[in-house]
Design a protein around this motif. Structure first.
Motif, PDB file in Angstrom:
ATOM      1  N   LEU A 120       0.825  -1.199   0.000  1.00  0.00           N
ATOM      2  CA  LEU A 120       0.000   0.000   0.000  1.00  0.00           C
ATOM      3  C   LEU A 120       0.862   1.253   0.000  1.00  0.00           C
ATOM      4  N   PHE A 121       1.884   1.275   0.847  1.00  0.00           N
ATOM      5  CA  PHE A 121       2.762   2.443   0.898  1.00  0.00           C
ATOM      6  C   PHE A 121       3.607   2.559  -0.369  1.00  0.00           C
ATOM      7  N   VAL A 122       4.029   1.423  -0.921  1.00  0.00           N
ATOM      8  CA  VAL A 122       4.789   1.465  -2.178  1.00  0.00           C
ATOM      9  C   VAL A 122       3.927   2.053  -3.287  1.00  0.00           C
ATOM     10  N   PHE A 123       2.673   1.606  -3.363  1.00  0.00           N
ATOM     11  CA  PHE A 123       1.765   2.144  -4.382  1.00  0.00           C
ATOM     12  C   PHE A 123       1.515   3.630  -4.158  1.00  0.00           C
ATOM     13  N   PHE A 124       1.351   4.013  -2.886  1.00  0.00           N
ATOM     14  CA  PHE A 124       1.117   5.424  -2.580  1.00  0.00           C
ATOM     15  C   PHE A 124       2.309   6.276  -2.989  1.00  0.00           C
ATOM     16  N   GLU A 125       3.517   5.746  -2.808  1.00  0.00           N
ATOM     17  CA  GLU A 125       4.717   6.486  -3.197  1.00  0.00           C
ATOM     18  C   GLU A 125       4.840   6.575  -4.711  1.00  0.00           C
ATOM     19  N   CYS A 126       4.439   5.523  -5.400  1.00  0.00           N
ATOM     20  CA  CYS A 126       4.519   5.518  -6.868  1.00  0.00           C
ATOM     21  C   CYS A 126       3.350   6.252  -7.515  1.00  0.00           C
ATOM     22  N   LEU A 127       2.336   6.599  -6.727  1.00  0.00           N
ATOM     23  CA  LEU A 127       1.115   7.176  -7.293  1.00  0.00           C
ATOM     24  C   LEU A 127       1.357   8.460  -8.085  1.00  0.00           C
ATOM     25  N   PRO A 128       2.191   9.413  -7.604  1.00  0.00           N
ATOM     26  CA  PRO A 128       2.417  10.617  -8.422  1.00  0.00           C
ATOM     27  C   PRO A 128       2.963  10.303  -9.806  1.00  0.00           C
ATOM     28  N   VAL A 129       3.890   9.327  -9.882  1.00  0.00           N
ATOM     29  CA  VAL A 129       4.459   8.961 -11.180  1.00  0.00           C
ATOM     30  C   VAL A 129       3.406   8.291 -12.054  1.00  0.00           C
ATOM     31  N   PHE A 130       2.598   7.410 -11.460  1.00  0.00           N
ATOM     32  CA  PHE A 130       1.556   6.728 -12.239  1.00  0.00           C
ATOM     33  C   PHE A 130       0.513   7.718 -12.754  1.00  0.00           C
ATOM     34  N   VAL A 131       0.144   8.687 -11.904  1.00  0.00           N
ATOM     35  CA  VAL A 131      -0.836   9.687 -12.339  1.00  0.00           C
ATOM     36  C   VAL A 131      -0.303  10.483 -13.504  1.00  0.00           C
ATOM     37  N   LYS A 132       0.973  10.846 -13.435  1.00  0.00           N
ATOM     38  CA  LYS A 132       1.575  11.613 -14.521  1.00  0.00           C
ATOM     39  C   LYS A 132       1.657  10.780 -15.794  1.00  0.00           C
ATOM     40  N   LEU A 133       1.996   9.481 -15.650  1.00  0.00           N
ATOM     41  CA  LEU A 133       2.101   8.618 -16.828  1.00  0.00           C
ATOM     42  C   LEU A 133       0.728   8.353 -17.449  1.00  0.00           C
ATOM     43  N   MET A 134      -0.288   8.156 -16.618  1.00  0.00           N
ATOM     44  CA  MET A 134      -1.618   7.820 -17.135  1.00  0.00           C
ATOM     45  C   MET A 134      -2.338   9.016 -17.753  1.00  0.00           C
ATOM     46  N   SER A 135      -1.973  10.208 -17.340  1.00  0.00           N
ATOM     47  CA  SER A 135      -2.637  11.385 -17.890  1.00  0.00           C
ATOM     48  C   SER A 135      -2.187  11.634 -19.329  1.00  0.00           C
ATOM     49  N   LYS A 136      -3.125  12.039 -20.149  1.00  0.00           N
ATOM     50  CA  LYS A 136      -2.821  12.340 -21.540  1.00  0.00           C
ATOM     51  C   LYS A 136      -2.177  13.716 -21.655  1.00  0.00           C
ATOM     52  N   LYS A 137      -1.532  13.928 -22.791  1.00  0.00           N
ATOM     53  CA  LYS A 137      -0.930  15.236 -23.024  1.00  0.00           C
ATOM     54  C   LYS A 137      -2.040  16.268 -23.175  1.00  0.00           C
ATOM     55  N   ASP A 138      -2.021  17.278 -22.319  1.00  0.00           N
ATOM     56  CA  ASP A 138      -3.086  18.274 -22.331  1.00  0.00           C
ATOM     57  C   ASP A 138      -2.581  19.589 -22.919  1.00  0.00           C
ATOM     58  N   VAL A 139      -3.474  20.574 -22.918  1.00  0.00           N
ATOM     59  CA  VAL A 139      -3.133  21.868 -23.508  1.00  0.00           C
ATOM     60  C   VAL A 139      -2.037  22.563 -22.711  1.00  0.00           C
ATOM     61  N   TYR A 140      -1.997  22.303 -21.400  1.00  0.00           N
ATOM     62  CA  TYR A 140      -0.939  22.899 -20.589  1.00  0.00           C
ATOM     63  C   TYR A 140       0.429  22.346 -21.000  1.00  0.00           C
ATOM     64  N   ASP A 141       0.508  21.036 -21.212  1.00  0.00           N
ATOM     65  CA  ASP A 141       1.770  20.433 -21.659  1.00  0.00           C
ATOM     66  C   ASP A 141       2.195  21.010 -23.004  1.00  0.00           C
ATOM     67  N   ILE A 142       1.224  21.200 -23.905  1.00  0.00           N
ATOM     68  CA  ILE A 142       1.547  21.758 -25.222  1.00  0.00           C
ATOM     69  C   ILE A 142       2.058  23.183 -25.084  1.00  0.00           C
ATOM     70  N   ALA A 143       1.395  23.987 -24.234  1.00  0.00           N
ATOM     71  CA  ALA A 143       1.814  25.370 -24.046  1.00  0.00           C
ATOM     72  C   ALA A 143       3.213  25.461 -23.450  1.00  0.00           C
ATOM     73  N   VAL A 144       3.494  24.619 -22.463  1.00  0.00           N
ATOM     74  CA  VAL A 144       4.817  24.623 -21.841  1.00  0.00           C
ATOM     75  C   VAL A 144       5.874  24.196 -22.849  1.00  0.00           C
ATOM     76  N   ASN A 145       5.549  23.189 -23.657  1.00  0.00           N
ATOM     77  CA  ASN A 145       6.495  22.733 -24.670  1.00  0.00           C
ATOM     78  C   ASN A 145       6.782  23.832 -25.695  1.00  0.00           C
ATOM     79  N   ASN A 146       5.747  24.585 -26.090  1.00  0.00           N
ATOM     80  CA  ASN A 146       5.949  25.678 -27.034  1.00  0.00           C
ATOM     81  C   ASN A 146       6.836  26.768 -26.432  1.00  0.00           C
ATOM     82  N   GLN A 147       6.618  27.070 -25.170  1.00  0.00           N
ATOM     83  CA  GLN A 147       7.453  28.072 -24.518  1.00  0.00           C
ATOM     84  C   GLN A 147       8.911  27.631 -24.460  1.00  0.00           C
ATOM     85  N   LYS A 148       9.135  26.353 -24.201  1.00  0.00           N
ATOM     86  CA  LYS A 148      10.507  25.836 -24.187  1.00  0.00           C
ATOM     87  C   LYS A 148      11.145  25.958 -25.566  1.00  0.00           C
TER      88      LYS A 148
END
Length: 369
Positions: free
Chosen positions: A293-321
Motif C-alpha cells: 500500500l505504501f509502495v503504491f502510494f509512493e509511486c502514485l504521483p508517477v503513475f498519475v503523470k504517466l496515465m494522464s494524456k498530453k493536455d493543452v498545458y503540456d503543449i503550451a509549456v512545450n511551445n514556450q521551451k
C-alpha cells in the motif's frame, strides 16, 4: 481555497501563469500536487517515528525526531516533485515509461523505507508480546549458559557431589530392605534372611544394630552432600551467577519500552512465526499488503503523470521551451556574441563587417515577420 489551490500547484511544480489560462486543467494538477504533498507528509511521520526509537530514553528524543522527520519529509517531497516534473509528456508512451522506470524503482525503494516505521506502530501490541517472549528466552538461555560454564569450571566438585548422591540413594534403598527384614524377623515371617521365630531374639537385635550403623552412615553422607552443595552455592554467589534471575513483569515492560529499532524490526519480520515452528499466513500477508500500500502510494504521483494524456498545458509549456531554445541559439545572438568578441579585440574592420551583417539579419527577420 484559492491559496490552497496555488499551494498544490506549487507542489506539482506547474507554471502558474500558463496553467491559469486553462481552467479545465486546474483540478488535475491540484490532485497531482496533493498526492506529492501527502506522500512527503507520510514520509515525515515515518522518519520521525523511526528516529524516536533510535533516541528512545533520551530527553531530546522528541526534538530529534521532529527535526529529522521534517528533513526526511522535505527530502522525499522534493524528490517526488522532481520525478513528476522530469517526465516529458511530449514523448511517446514507451519513451515516457523508459524515462519514468528509474524513478519508479526509486519510488518503490522509498515506499519500502517509509512504510517500515509505520508498520512498527501498527503492529506495536503484537511486537511487544513477541519481544516479551523473546527476552524471557534470551534471559533463560543466558542463565543456562552461565550454569553450564560454572559446572564445567567445577567439574571435579560436581562429580564428587553426584557420586555422593548416588551412594546415598543406594544406601537408602538398602535401609528400606533392612527395615523390612527386621520386621519379618520380629514377627516370625520365614524368609531366606530370617529365622522364622517370632520375638525380639538375637537375630533381630543383630539386624537392628546393623540397621542403625547404616542410618548413621547415611546421615554422614547427607551431611557431606549438604556441605558440598553449600560450598558450590557460595561460589555461585561469589561469581555473580545467583544474581541472574528471570525478568519480572516490571523489568520486561522496561526492557520492551527501550527496545531499539533493530529489535522491533526483527520482531515484525518474525510475527508470522508461531512457537511450534508453523506460520500464521494472515499476519504475514497483512504486513505484505501494508508495505504494498505504501509502495503504491509512493509511486502514485508517477503513475498519475504517466496515465494522464498530453493536455493543452503540456503543449503550451512545450511551445514556450521551444521559443526560449530558439531565442538562445538564434543566429542573431550568435552574431551578437561574435561582435562583442571583436569589440573586445578592437578590430575596426571586422567590427564594421559584423555590424553590417547584423543589420541585414535584423532586416530579414523584420520582413519575414
Amino acid at each position: 481555497m484559492n491559496s490552497i489551490q496555488h499551494f498544490f500547484w506549487w507542489c506539482a511544480g506547474v507554471h502558474k501563469e500558463t496553467l491559469s489560462r486553462y481552467p479545465e486543467e486546474h483540478s488535475k494538477y491540484v490532485s497531482i500536487g496533493a498526492t506529492i504533498f501527502f506522500t512527503g507528509l507520510f514520509a515525515s511521520l515515518a522518519g520521525g517515528y523511526a528516529l524516536y526509537f533510535v533516541f528512545s530514553g533520551n530527553d531530546n528524543a522528541i526534538f530529534y525526531s521532529l527535526v529529522f522527520g521534517l528533513m526526511w519529509g522535505l527530502a522525499i517531497f522534493n524528490l517526488d516533485r522532481y520525478i513528476v516534473l522530469s517526465i516529458d509528456k511530449n514523448q511517446n508512451a514507451f519513451r515516457q515509461f523508459l524515462q519514468a522506470l528509474p524513478r519508479i524503482l526509486l519510488a518503490v525503494l522509498i515506499g519500502l523505507v517509509i512504510s517500515r516505521p509505520l508498520e512498527l506502530k501498527i503492529f506495536d501490541k503484537e511486537i511487544q508480546d513477541y519481544l516479551r517472549v523473546e527476552y524471557l528466552k534470551k534471559q533463560q538461555a543466558a542463565i543456562d549458559t552461565l550454569n553450564r560454564t560454572f559446572e564445567n569450571k567445577y567439574a571435579v566438585e560436581y562429580g564428587q557431589l553426584r557420586a555422593l548422591k548416588v551412594q546415598a540413594d543406594s544406601l537408602e534403598n538398602d535401609l528400606k530392605k533392612a527395615r523390612q527384614a527386621l520386621n519379618h524377623e520380629i514377627f516370625g515371617t520365614k524368609t531366606d534372611e530370617t529365622s522364622g521365630v517370632m520375638g525380639y531374639g538375637p537375630y533381630a537385635k543383630m539386624k537392628e544394630a546393623n540397621l542403625k550403623k547404616q542410618e548413621v552412615y547415611l546421615d554422614t553422607l547427607r551431611s557431606r552432600i549438604q556441605q558440598k552443595e553449600s560450598l558450590l552455592s557460595e561460589r555461585k554467589v561469589r561469581e555473580g551467577i545467583m544474581a541472574q534471575k528471570i525478568l519480572t513483569d516490571r523489568s520486561l515492560d522496561s526492557a520492551i519500552n527501550v527496545a531499539g529499532f533493530a529489535d522491533r524490526n526483527a520482531a515484525l519480520s518474525n510475527l508470522h512465526k508461531k512457537a511450534d515452528g508453523s506460520e500464521d499466513p494472515s499476519t504475514k500477508y497483512a504486513v505484505i499488503f501494508i508495505t504494498l500500500l505504501f509502495v503504491f502510494f509512493e509511486c502514485l504521483p508517477v503513475f498519475v503523470k504517466l496515465m494522464s494524456k498530453k493536455d493543452v498545458y503540456d503543449i503550451a509549456v512545450n511551445n514556450q521551451k521551444a521559443v526560449h531554445a530558439f531565442e538562445s541559439t538564434s543566429d542573431v545572438d550568435v552574431e551578437k556574441n561574435a561582435l562583442n568578441k571583436l569589440i573586445s579585440q578592437r578590430t575596426d574592420v571586422a567590427i564594421q563587417r559584423r555590424l553590417d551583417k547584423l543589420s541585414q539579419m535584423y532586416e530579414d527577420q523584420k520582413n519575414t515577420n
